[in-house]
Design a protein around this motif. Structure first.
Motif, PDB file in Angstrom:
ATOM      1  N   GLY A 268       2.812  -4.268   3.635  1.00  0.00           N
ATOM      2  CA  GLY A 268       1.415  -4.334   3.266  1.00  0.00           C
ATOM      3  C   GLY A 268       0.659  -5.475   3.917  1.00  0.00           C
ATOM      4  N   GLN A 269       1.273  -6.167   4.848  1.00  0.00           N
ATOM      5  CA  GLN A 269       0.581  -7.252   5.548  1.00  0.00           C
ATOM      6  C   GLN A 269      -0.401  -6.705   6.578  1.00  0.00           C
ATOM      7  N   HIS A 270      -0.165  -5.503   7.035  1.00  0.00           N
ATOM      8  CA  HIS A 270      -1.092  -4.815   7.941  1.00  0.00           C
ATOM      9  C   HIS A 270      -1.371  -3.470   7.287  1.00  0.00           C
ATOM     10  N   VAL A 271      -2.610  -3.232   6.910  1.00  0.00           N
ATOM     11  CA  VAL A 271      -2.901  -2.066   6.085  1.00  0.00           C
ATOM     12  C   VAL A 271      -3.803  -1.029   6.743  1.00  0.00           C
ATOM     13  N   ASN A 272      -4.234  -1.270   7.959  1.00  0.00           N
ATOM     14  CA  ASN A 272      -5.180  -0.345   8.564  1.00  0.00           C
ATOM     15  C   ASN A 272      -4.769   0.043   9.987  1.00  0.00           C
TER      16      ASN A 272
ATOM     17  N   GLY B 216       0.827  -1.194   0.000  1.00  0.00           N
ATOM     18  CA  GLY B 216       0.000   0.000   0.000  1.00  0.00           C
ATOM     19  C   GLY B 216       0.863   1.246   0.000  1.00  0.00           C
ATOM     20  N   PRO B 217       0.259   2.382  -0.330  1.00  0.00           N
ATOM     21  CA  PRO B 217       1.023   3.626  -0.337  1.00  0.00           C
ATOM     22  C   PRO B 217       1.588   3.971   1.037  1.00  0.00           C
ATOM     23  N   LEU B 218       0.875   3.624   2.118  1.00  0.00           N
ATOM     24  CA  LEU B 218       1.394   3.893   3.459  1.00  0.00           C
ATOM     25  C   LEU B 218       2.701   3.159   3.681  1.00  0.00           C
ATOM     26  N   GLY B 219       2.754   1.887   3.304  1.00  0.00           N
ATOM     27  CA  GLY B 219       3.967   1.094   3.490  1.00  0.00           C
ATOM     28  C   GLY B 219       5.146   1.646   2.721  1.00  0.00           C
ATOM     29  N   LEU B 220       4.899   2.044   1.472  1.00  0.00           N
ATOM     30  CA  LEU B 220       5.979   2.605   0.656  1.00  0.00           C
ATOM     31  C   LEU B 220       6.489   3.922   1.234  1.00  0.00           C
ATOM     32  N   LYS B 221       5.565   4.771   1.672  1.00  0.00           N
ATOM     33  CA  LYS B 221       5.960   6.062   2.240  1.00  0.00           C
ATOM     34  C   LYS B 221       6.691   5.872   3.560  1.00  0.00           C
ATOM     35  N   LEU B 222       6.189   4.948   4.379  1.00  0.00           N
ATOM     36  CA  LEU B 222       6.820   4.685   5.661  1.00  0.00           C
ATOM     37  C   LEU B 222       8.254   4.202   5.471  1.00  0.00           C
ATOM     38  N   ARG B 223       8.449   3.265   4.563  1.00  0.00           N
ATOM     39  CA  ARG B 223       9.796   2.749   4.317  1.00  0.00           C
ATOM     40  C   ARG B 223      10.720   3.842   3.780  1.00  0.00           C
ATOM     41  N   ALA B 224      10.219   4.654   2.857  1.00  0.00           N
ATOM     42  CA  ALA B 224      11.048   5.722   2.291  1.00  0.00           C
ATOM     43  C   ALA B 224      11.454   6.731   3.367  1.00  0.00           C
TER      44      ALA B 224
END
Length: 91
Positions: free
Chosen positions: A64-68, A27-35
């Motif tokens: 993305g295994q936890h998305v919410n 998800g976009p959250l995961g990508l942003k968090l990692r960056a």
């Protein structure tokens, strides 16, 4: 034993699947968090400690295994990264 071997003759096993989740399924959250985390040069463990969450939870968010996650968790992650919440959930 002979019957068992004969029954499975010619059966092949698939190689084990990788544990990595492709970037395009995160998800976009995961990508942003990692960056953001990598930009600060934090390990997942360091970010987790600063945000008072588990390291596995950070890894699950990034992959993305936890998305919410709750808004409180997002706020703690943003604070730990010294970034606005919008940097994680904004467009």
């Amino acid at each position: 034993m002979y019957r068992l071997r004969r029954a499975f003759q010619g059966v092949t096993c698939e190689p084990p699947m990788s544990n990595r989740i492709p970037d395009d399924t995160r998800g976009p959250l995961g990508l942003k968090l990692r960056a953001l985390r990598r930009g600060k040069r934090f390990t997942q463990a360091e970010l987790a400690r600063r945000a008072a969450v588990g390291r596995v939870y950070v890894a699950e968010l990034e992959t993305g295994q936890h998305v919410n996650p709750s808004l409180a968790v997002i706020q703690r992650l943003a604070d730990a990264l010294e970034a606005p919440v919008e940097a994680l959930i904004g467009r």
